[in-house]
Design an enzyme around this catalytic site. Structure first.
Site, PDB file in Angstrom:
ATOM      1  N   ARG A 172       0.833  -1.283  -0.111  1.00  0.00           N
ATOM      2  CA  ARG A 172       0.009  -0.185  -0.104  1.00  0.00           C
ATOM      3  C   ARG A 172       0.823   1.177  -0.111  1.00  0.00           C
ATOM      4  O   ARG A 172       0.404   2.380   0.799  1.00  0.00           O
ATOM      5  CB  ARG A 172      -1.047  -0.191   1.226  1.00  0.00           C
ATOM      6  CG  ARG A 172      -2.122  -0.933   1.216  1.00  0.00           C
ATOM      7  CD  ARG A 172      -2.888  -0.547  -0.005  1.00  0.00           C
ATOM      8  NE  ARG A 172      -4.321  -1.393   0.213  1.00  0.00           N
ATOM      9  CZ  ARG A 172      -4.364  -2.526  -0.283  1.00  0.00           C
ATOM     10  NH1 ARG A 172      -3.549  -3.296  -0.815  1.00  0.00           N
ATOM     11  NH2 ARG A 172      -5.729  -3.070  -0.345  1.00  0.00           N
ATOM     12  N   SER A 246     -10.757  -0.147   2.991  1.00  0.00           N
ATOM     13  CA  SER A 246     -10.111  -0.126   4.317  1.00  0.00           C
ATOM     14  C   SER A 246      -9.616   1.211   4.782  1.00  0.00           C
ATOM     15  O   SER A 246      -8.777   1.979   3.926  1.00  0.00           O
ATOM     16  CB  SER A 246      -8.823  -1.053   4.039  1.00  0.00           C
ATOM     17  OG  SER A 246      -9.191  -2.273   3.478  1.00  0.00           O
ATOM     18  N   GLU A 344      -4.686   4.156   6.169  1.00  0.00           N
ATOM     19  CA  GLU A 344      -4.528   3.823   4.587  1.00  0.00           C
ATOM     20  C   GLU A 344      -5.037   4.720   3.754  1.00  0.00           C
ATOM     21  O   GLU A 344      -4.467   5.145   2.799  1.00  0.00           O
ATOM     22  CB  GLU A 344      -5.272   2.238   4.287  1.00  0.00           C
ATOM     23  CG  GLU A 344      -4.559   1.777   3.150  1.00  0.00           C
ATOM     24  CD  GLU A 344      -5.218   1.534   1.878  1.00  0.00           C
ATOM     25  OE1 GLU A 344      -4.792   2.272   0.989  1.00  0.00           O
ATOM     26  OE2 GLU A 344      -6.547   1.125   1.734  1.00  0.00           O
TER      27      GLU A 344
HETATM   28  N1  EPU Z   1     -12.167 -10.034   9.380  1.00  0.00           N
HETATM   29  C1  EPU Z   1     -12.587  -9.656  10.563  1.00  0.00           C
HETATM   30  N2  EPU Z   1     -13.728  -8.980  10.990  1.00  0.00           N
HETATM   31  C2  EPU Z   1     -14.164  -8.163   9.840  1.00  0.00           C
HETATM   32  C3  EPU Z   1     -13.790  -8.274   8.567  1.00  0.00           C
HETATM   33  C4  EPU Z   1     -12.673  -9.378   8.482  1.00  0.00           C
HETATM   34  O1  EPU Z   1     -12.178 -10.481  11.833  1.00  0.00           O
HETATM   35  O2  EPU Z   1     -15.071  -7.438  10.211  1.00  0.00           O
HETATM   36  C5  EPU Z   1     -11.037 -10.951   9.312  1.00  0.00           C
HETATM   37  C6  EPU Z   1     -11.432 -12.042   8.363  1.00  0.00           C
HETATM   38  O3  EPU Z   1     -12.067 -13.069   8.798  1.00  0.00           O
HETATM   39  C7  EPU Z   1     -10.270 -12.277   7.527  1.00  0.00           C
HETATM   40  C8  EPU Z   1      -9.209 -11.301   7.863  1.00  0.00           C
HETATM   41  O4  EPU Z   1      -9.735 -10.211   8.712  1.00  0.00           O
HETATM   42  O5  EPU Z   1      -9.441 -13.477   8.241  1.00  0.00           O
HETATM   43  C9  EPU Z   1      -9.030 -10.498   6.400  1.00  0.00           C
HETATM   44  O6  EPU Z   1     -10.172  -9.848   5.920  1.00  0.00           O
HETATM   45  P1  EPU Z   1     -10.527  -9.693   4.492  1.00  0.00           P
HETATM   46  O7  EPU Z   1     -10.234 -11.024   3.770  1.00  0.00           O
HETATM   47  O8  EPU Z   1     -11.797  -8.944   4.241  1.00  0.00           O
HETATM   48  O9  EPU Z   1      -9.247  -8.620   3.945  1.00  0.00           O
HETATM   49  P2  EPU Z   1      -8.349  -7.535   4.641  1.00  0.00           P
HETATM   50  O10 EPU Z   1      -7.165  -7.757   5.243  1.00  0.00           O
HETATM   51  O11 EPU Z   1      -9.557  -6.759   5.682  1.00  0.00           O
HETATM   52  C10 EPU Z   1      -7.269  -6.691   2.685  1.00  0.00           C
HETATM   53  C11 EPU Z   1      -7.287  -5.377   1.800  1.00  0.00           C
HETATM   54  C12 EPU Z   1      -8.524  -4.934   1.043  1.00  0.00           C
HETATM   55  C13 EPU Z   1      -8.647  -6.056   0.054  1.00  0.00           C
HETATM   56  C14 EPU Z   1      -8.683  -7.362   0.784  1.00  0.00           C
HETATM   57  C15 EPU Z   1      -8.714  -8.747  -0.260  1.00  0.00           C
HETATM   58  C16 EPU Z   1      -5.783  -3.542   3.214  1.00  0.00           C
HETATM   59  C17 EPU Z   1      -5.750  -2.584   4.173  1.00  0.00           C
HETATM   60  N3  EPU Z   1      -7.003  -4.188   2.895  1.00  0.00           N
HETATM   61  O12 EPU Z   1      -8.462  -6.326   3.298  1.00  0.00           O
HETATM   62  O13 EPU Z   1      -8.390  -3.747   0.426  1.00  0.00           O
HETATM   63  O14 EPU Z   1      -9.751  -6.109  -0.629  1.00  0.00           O
HETATM   64  O15 EPU Z   1      -7.461  -7.413   1.737  1.00  0.00           O
HETATM   65  O16 EPU Z   1      -7.484  -8.857  -0.666  1.00  0.00           O
HETATM   66  O17 EPU Z   1      -4.786  -4.346   3.037  1.00  0.00           O
HETATM   67  C18 EPU Z   1      -8.877  -1.319   0.538  1.00  0.00           C
HETATM   68  O18 EPU Z   1      -7.539  -1.134   0.386  1.00  0.00           O
HETATM   69  O19 EPU Z   1      -9.487  -0.364   0.373  1.00  0.00           O
HETATM   70  C19 EPU Z   1      -9.265  -2.632   0.589  1.00  0.00           C
HETATM   71  C20 EPU Z   1     -10.601  -2.856   0.418  1.00  0.00           C
END
Ligand code: EPU
Length: 348
Positions: A172, A246, A344
């Protein structure tokens, strides 16, 4: 002169949070030929901010300076000629203007049988903003498909084609993001290196699950459809509920620190970060949810009920309300887990 300049401009329709804010001056760059003139104007302003689709920033107050909004359009496949000869087939170079909407561009590449960007479908924003924060999703990062970036220095007015290796891409982040306070670049276009041969990337757990019952690998179009379905299920549509995806980055911490946190919290999702050996990325959403924030509202500023990493504007929240909520979340995660969350989203 085809520049569109507005003084005391209303920014509420130009940011994905949909918060009310004004800028001293707004200049729209719709034609690349006007870029030198815009840079000269920006040079005289007290402060300058570059704006694409406004999908990754929060106006916490009015902007006391000049905003340059980039809306240039254009896509070109460089299949012949001197540039394309230097890349190995089946790689194909594609140029896209900075103002192209990202998702439309991804769909267009697929319609041209050009592959590589399918996991990045439906990310809000513009092509020019994509390298700034090295967008990434579902197991793919933009940097894997960038050949080079064409940009103008806001300080010297010089145009440069910057090779991907010199863009300082990281999770990022890039030299374009880091430079926001120092020397700055206006991105004009991005040159992508795409493939004629599909190369499905199904490492991300959500995607593995989506295709778990198949024997044949999915097509890039099917991957894009699956990514869109996952995003629509989890993330709010900024057109309906103001948000910038995010709000915080996932913290990247040492393996030793991750181990001790996981000993205490075995459910904490943690993944090795391939770009930083020995470092572990942990899920900010999980930390925030665990602190009890999911679905919480402070007036019209809130935490999304389906994803704790997404802050939302339920109607008429001010940017400062959302920034204050973010600060509270940050403090509570630091107090409970000793982990520092970094935004972010760019807070202006
Ligand atoms: N989770 C929770 N609670 C929640 C949501 C998620 O515990 O309310 C847990 C999930 O169970 C999962 C983990 O957190 O194990 C990761 O969640 P998710 O797969 O939704 O991905 P993320 O790490 O929250 C990142 C990126 C997203 C991208 C997704 C998919 C960042 C800051 N965010 O989110 O990017 O779409 O992975 O690759 O790296 C963005 O940058 O705006 C964005 C949406």
């Amino acid at each position: 002169m085809s520049l569109h300049i507005t003084d005391n401009a209303d920014l509420s329709a130009l940011n994905a949070f949909g918060v009310a804010a004004r800028a001293q001056r707004l200049i729209e760059l719709a034609h690349e030929a006007d870029a030198d003139q815009v840079v000269a104007l920006a040079h005289t302003a007290s402060r300058t901010l570059l704006l694409g689709a406004g999908s990754n920033l929060l106006f916490a107050s009015d902007f006391d300076g000049t905003i340059v909004r980039i809306t240039t359009r254009g896509r070109t496949i460089l299949e012949s000629g001197s540039v394309a000869e230097r890349v190995q087939p089946p790689t194909v170079l594609v140029d896209a203007a900075a103002g192209e909407p990202w998702h439309e561009f991804v769909l267009w590449t697929l319609s041209q049988s050009l592959y590589g960007l399918e996991n990045l479908a439906l990310i809000p924003g513009s092509v020019g903003a994509a390298p700034v924060q090295n967008i990434g999703a579902y197991g793919v990062e933009l940097r894997e498909h960038v050949h080079s970036v064409e940009a103008i220095s806001l300080d010297t007015g010089e145009r440069q084609r910057i090779a991907a290796a010199d863009c300082e891409f990281a999770y990022r982040s890039s030299r374009f993001r880091r430079s926001q306070a120092g020397s700055r670049w206006l991105i004009l276009s991005v040159r992508f290196a795409l493939s004629r041969t599909p190369c499905p990337r199904l490492t991300y757990p959500d995607l593995r699950t989506a295709f778990a019952n198949r024997t044949e690998p999915p097509t890039p179009e099917q991957i894009a459809d699956a990514v869109c379905a996952i995003r629509r299920r989890k993330l709010p549509d900024p057109a309906k509920l103001g948000n910038a995806g995010s709000f915080f980055r996932n913290p990247v911490i040492s393996a030793a620190r991750a181990q001790s946190l996981q000993a205490q919290y075995p459910q904490l999702p943690a993944y090795p970060d391939p770009s930083q050996p020995g470092q572990i990325k942990i899920a900010a959403a999980w930390l925030i949810e665990r602190c009890g924030w999911k679905g919480v509202r402070r007036g019209d500023a809130g935490v999304h009920a389906n994803h704790a990493l997404v802050l939302v504007n339920h109607g008429s929240a001010r940017g400062s309300d959302i920034a204050a909520l973010a600060a509270e979340i940050r403090e509570s995660v630091a107090a409970q887990f000793g982990v520092s969350l970094e935004p972010e989203v760019v807070i202006v």
